[in-house]
Design a protein around this motif. Structure first.
Motif, PDB file in Angstrom:
ATOM      1  N   MET A   8       0.955  -1.507  -0.398  1.00 54.32           N
ATOM      2  CA  MET A   8       0.547   0.406  -0.143  1.00 54.32           C
ATOM      3  C   MET A   8       0.923   1.320  -0.146  1.00 54.32           C
ATOM      4  N   LYS A   9       1.763   1.441   0.302  1.00 55.42           N
ATOM      5  CA  LYS A   9       2.756   2.105   0.669  1.00 55.42           C
ATOM      6  C   LYS A   9       3.290   2.525  -0.622  1.00 55.42           C
ATOM      7  N   ALA A  10       3.591   1.526  -1.667  1.00 56.52           N
ATOM      8  CA  ALA A  10       4.866   1.200  -2.434  1.00 56.52           C
ATOM      9  C   ALA A  10       3.434   2.020  -3.671  1.00 56.52           C
ATOM     10  N   ALA A  11       2.496   1.538  -3.702  1.00 58.11           N
ATOM     11  CA  ALA A  11       0.858   1.709  -4.149  1.00 58.11           C
ATOM     12  C   ALA A  11       1.053   3.839  -4.275  1.00 58.11           C
ATOM     13  N   PHE A  12       1.105   4.149  -2.684  1.00 59.18           N
ATOM     14  CA  PHE A  12       0.824   5.361  -2.233  1.00 59.18           C
ATOM     15  C   PHE A  12       1.480   6.537  -3.460  1.00 59.18           C
ATOM     16  N   ASP A  13       2.962   6.059  -2.774  1.00 60.13           N
ATOM     17  CA  ASP A  13       4.108   6.786  -3.254  1.00 60.13           C
ATOM     18  C   ASP A  13       4.073   6.581  -4.563  1.00 60.13           C
ATOM     19  N   HIS A  14       3.560   5.980  -5.692  1.00 55.19           N
ATOM     20  CA  HIS A  14       3.407   5.650  -7.397  1.00 55.19           C
ATOM     21  C   HIS A  14       2.196   7.325  -7.436  1.00 55.19           C
ATOM     22  N   ILE A  15       1.417   6.648  -7.011  1.00 54.32           N
ATOM     23  CA  ILE A  15      -0.471   7.265  -7.215  1.00 54.32           C
ATOM     24  C   ILE A  15       0.012   8.569  -7.090  1.00 54.32           C
ATOM     25  N   VAL A  16       0.776   9.370  -6.325  1.00 55.08           N
ATOM     26  CA  VAL A  16       0.858  11.146  -6.205  1.00 55.08           C
ATOM     27  C   VAL A  16       1.462  11.857  -6.698  1.00 55.08           C
ATOM     28  N   GLU A  17       2.553  10.552  -7.293  1.00 50.01           N
ATOM     29  CA  GLU A  17       3.511  11.135  -8.683  1.00 50.01           C
ATOM     30  C   GLU A  17       2.676  11.132  -9.674  1.00 50.01           C
ATOM     31  N   TYR A  18       2.198   9.849  -9.929  1.00 51.45           N
ATOM     32  CA  TYR A  18       1.456  10.165 -11.407  1.00 51.45           C
ATOM     33  C   TYR A  18       0.219  11.625 -11.319  1.00 51.45           C
ATOM     34  N   GLN A  19       0.204  11.633 -10.093  1.00 49.48           N
ATOM     35  CA  GLN A  19      -0.725  12.556 -10.773  1.00 49.48           C
ATOM     36  C   GLN A  19      -0.569  14.002 -10.665  1.00 49.48           C
ATOM     37  N   ARG A  20       0.487  14.251 -10.565  1.00 47.44           N
ATOM     38  CA  ARG A  20       1.182  15.629 -10.183  1.00 47.44           C
ATOM     39  C   ARG A  20       1.032  16.139 -12.239  1.00 47.44           C
ATOM     40  N   GLY A  21       0.103  16.645 -12.275  1.00 48.81           N
ATOM     41  CA  GLY A  21       0.384  17.353 -13.478  1.00 48.81           C
ATOM     42  C   GLY A  21      -0.903  16.699 -14.796  1.00 48.81           C
ATOM     43  N   LEU A  22      -1.460  15.227 -13.734  1.00 45.58           N
ATOM     44  CA  LEU A  22      -2.866  14.624 -14.459  1.00 45.58           C
ATOM     45  C   LEU A  22      -3.633  15.723 -14.931  1.00 45.58           C
ATOM     46  N   GLY A  23      -4.259  16.578 -14.487  1.00 38.97           N
ATOM     47  CA  GLY A  23      -5.658  17.432 -14.102  1.00 38.97           C
ATOM     48  C   GLY A  23      -5.311  17.872 -15.543  1.00 38.97           C
ATOM     49  N   GLU A  24      -3.986  19.242 -15.367  1.00 39.00           N
ATOM     50  CA  GLU A  24      -4.041  19.794 -16.767  1.00 39.00           C
ATOM     51  C   GLU A  24      -4.091  19.001 -18.336  1.00 39.00           C
ATOM     52  N   ARG A  25      -3.452  17.807 -17.867  1.00 35.22           N
ATOM     53  CA  ARG A  25      -2.942  17.232 -18.565  1.00 35.22           C
ATOM     54  C   ARG A  25      -4.071  16.431 -19.591  1.00 35.22           C
ATOM     55  N   SER A  26      -4.811  16.544 -18.360  1.00 34.88           N
ATOM     56  CA  SER A  26      -6.349  15.614 -19.090  1.00 34.88           C
ATOM     57  C   SER A  26      -7.129  16.566 -19.532  1.00 34.88           C
ATOM     58  N   LEU A  27      -6.916  18.272 -19.138  1.00 36.87           N
ATOM     59  CA  LEU A  27      -7.867  18.959 -19.512  1.00 36.87           C
ATOM     60  C   LEU A  27      -7.339  19.046 -21.624  1.00 36.87           C
ATOM     61  N   GLU A  28      -6.156  19.176 -21.104  1.00 38.33           N
ATOM     62  CA  GLU A  28      -5.604  19.625 -23.251  1.00 38.33           C
ATOM     63  C   GLU A  28      -6.863  18.544 -23.754  1.00 38.33           C
ATOM     64  N   LYS A  29      -6.268  17.066 -23.629  1.00 43.51           N
ATOM     65  CA  LYS A  29      -7.107  15.667 -24.084  1.00 43.51           C
ATOM     66  C   LYS A  29      -8.524  16.540 -24.508  1.00 43.51           C
ATOM     67  N   ILE A  30      -8.838  17.045 -23.595  1.00 43.97           N
ATOM     68  CA  ILE A  30     -10.758  17.389 -23.528  1.00 43.97           C
ATOM     69  C   ILE A  30     -10.703  18.964 -24.851  1.00 43.97           C
ATOM     70  N   LYS A  31      -9.508  19.279 -24.673  1.00 41.47           N
ATOM     71  CA  LYS A  31      -9.744  20.791 -25.851  1.00 41.47           C
ATOM     72  C   LYS A  31      -9.138  20.102 -27.305  1.00 41.47           C
ATOM     73  N   GLU A  32      -8.347  19.186 -27.423  1.00 43.54           N
ATOM     74  CA  GLU A  32      -7.826  18.650 -28.240  1.00 43.54           C
ATOM     75  C   GLU A  32      -9.332  18.310 -29.161  1.00 43.54           C
ATOM     76  N   GLN A  33     -10.331  17.258 -28.097  1.00 41.71           N
ATOM     77  CA  GLN A  33     -11.434  16.424 -29.012  1.00 41.71           C
ATOM     78  C   GLN A  33     -12.661  17.267 -28.798  1.00 41.71           C
ATOM     79  N   LYS A  34     -12.463  18.384 -27.554  1.00 38.66           N
ATOM     80  CA  LYS A  34     -13.867  19.702 -27.881  1.00 38.66           C
ATOM     81  C   LYS A  34     -13.341  20.977 -27.807  1.00 38.66           C
ATOM     82  N   PRO A  35     -12.841  21.357 -28.547  1.00 37.90           N
ATOM     83  CA  PRO A  35     -12.032  23.109 -28.790  1.00 37.90           C
ATOM     84  C   PRO A  35     -12.829  24.018 -28.099  1.00 37.90           C
TER      85      PRO A  35
END
Length: 335
Positions: A258-285
């Motif tokens: 669980m600790k290993a997965a927590f460490d992984h996921i908090v780094e995985y999330q860094r900037g994820l929201g903005e990357r997802s927003l860019e994908k949305i803008k590409e599909q629906k400008p």
């Protein structure tokens, strides 16, 4: 026992081990797809378990074993060894967990947020006892991303949300939050949300940005609004009789995983929201993105006081104690 649960019991009878036995294959269900945040966490946990033991982990993404209520029922019954479920869906079962839905309580800064989840006494000690009363061993809680509200029309004030039906999880405090925000909260199972927006049964919903992109919520709404009111939280639990019956080594293995997965996921999330927003803008400008200023957010912040009072009303002295510890933990992190 529901028909669906009986069906799962029958299908899984050969693979489910009795409580306290050494399990070769453990079963883990979650509320998202394999490529979403909960899925990434689960895959990291699976990799750790299988690399460091002879056990294997079978993963069940959203929909494979039913809705959120179904997988919780299966976890409590011991059919599942592990379940990842947001406090948003456990609010009726564990009212105190609704503290995560008091608006503007969690920090917006990513590093402060991670430090809070990693070190909070409320999460890592107090909530463990609360979940145990429901037959669940709380193993981890982690943030999934800033919550945004997607609607068909723009809004800047609570008055703008008057009459707008916003889908919420089946969580009593979340209902109170959107009442305080001026909207008409409409609890719906996740499987009905896309169609509800498509047919105008509802006109809005809230979720972290990666889920807005992954679940295609932008296809049936036209405006994404950043209000800063929350960060989506989820919890990973084990069936408690199963966990208590494990050897000390296996319990330590799970906690380390669980600790290993927590460490992984908090780094995985860094900037994820903005990357997802860019994908949305590409599909629906033409998508409209609004980020409310601090002044625009203030009426929503003011409404949060009403929601906090409702939380205390729902949970009594224990809820007050957890909220006090929650705030103390947050203060320690922010200092």
């Amino acid at each position: 026992m529901s028909f669906k649960l009986k069906t799962v019991v029958a299908a899984c009878a050969l693979s489910v081990v009795s409580v306290g036995a050494m399990a070769d294959t453990w079963r883990y269900a979650f509320e998202e797809s394999l490529t979403d945040v909960q899925g990434e966490y689960a895959k990291e946990f699976k990799a750790y378990i299988e690399e460091n033991s002879d056990h294997s982990l079978q993963l069940f993404p959203y929909g494979t074993l039913g809705e959120s209520a179904d997988i919780m029922e299966q976890a409590q019954a011991g059919i599942l060894q592990f379940v990842d479920q947001s406090p948003g869906f456990t609010g009726a079962l564990i009212p105190e967990a609704q503290v995560f839905f008091i608006p503007y309580l969690l920090p917006e800064n990513h590093d402060e947020l991670v430090s809070f989840f990693r070190n909070s006494k409320a999460i890592n000690e107090d909530f463990v006892d609360v979940y145990a009363e429901k037959g669940l061993e709380l193993l981890s809680m982690f943030p999934e991303g800033e919550v945004v509200i997607t609607t068909k029309e723009p809004f800047e004030t609570p008055d703008d949300l008057n009459g707008v039906k916003v889908r919420v999880m089946t969580n009593p405090l979340l209902v109170e939050s959107y009442k305080a925000f001026g909207a008409t909260p409409t609890p719906l199972p996740w499987g009905e949300v896309y169609g509800g927006l498509q047919t105008n049964i509802i006109q809005g919903q809230e979720n972290p940005m990666f889920w807005v992109e992954s679940a295609k919520m932008f296809e049936v709404t036209d405006v994404i609004t950043f209000t800063g009111h929350n960060n989506f939280t989820t919890a990973v639990m084990a069936n408690k009789p199963f966990f208590d019956g494990l050897s000390d080594d296996d319990q330590a293995l799970i906690r380390d995983g669980m600790k290993a997965a927590f460490d992984h996921i908090v780094e995985y999330q860094r900037g994820l929201g903005e990357r997802s927003l860019e994908k949305i803008k590409e599909q629906k400008p033409e998508i409209q993105v609004n980020r409310l200023t601090q002044a625009q957010r203030q009426p929503f912040r003011d409404a949060a006081q009403e929601v906090e009072a409702k939380f205390i009303e729902m949970t009594g002295e224990r809820g007050q104690a957890i909220l006090d510890q929650f705030k103390a933990d947050l203060k320690a992190v922010q200092q």
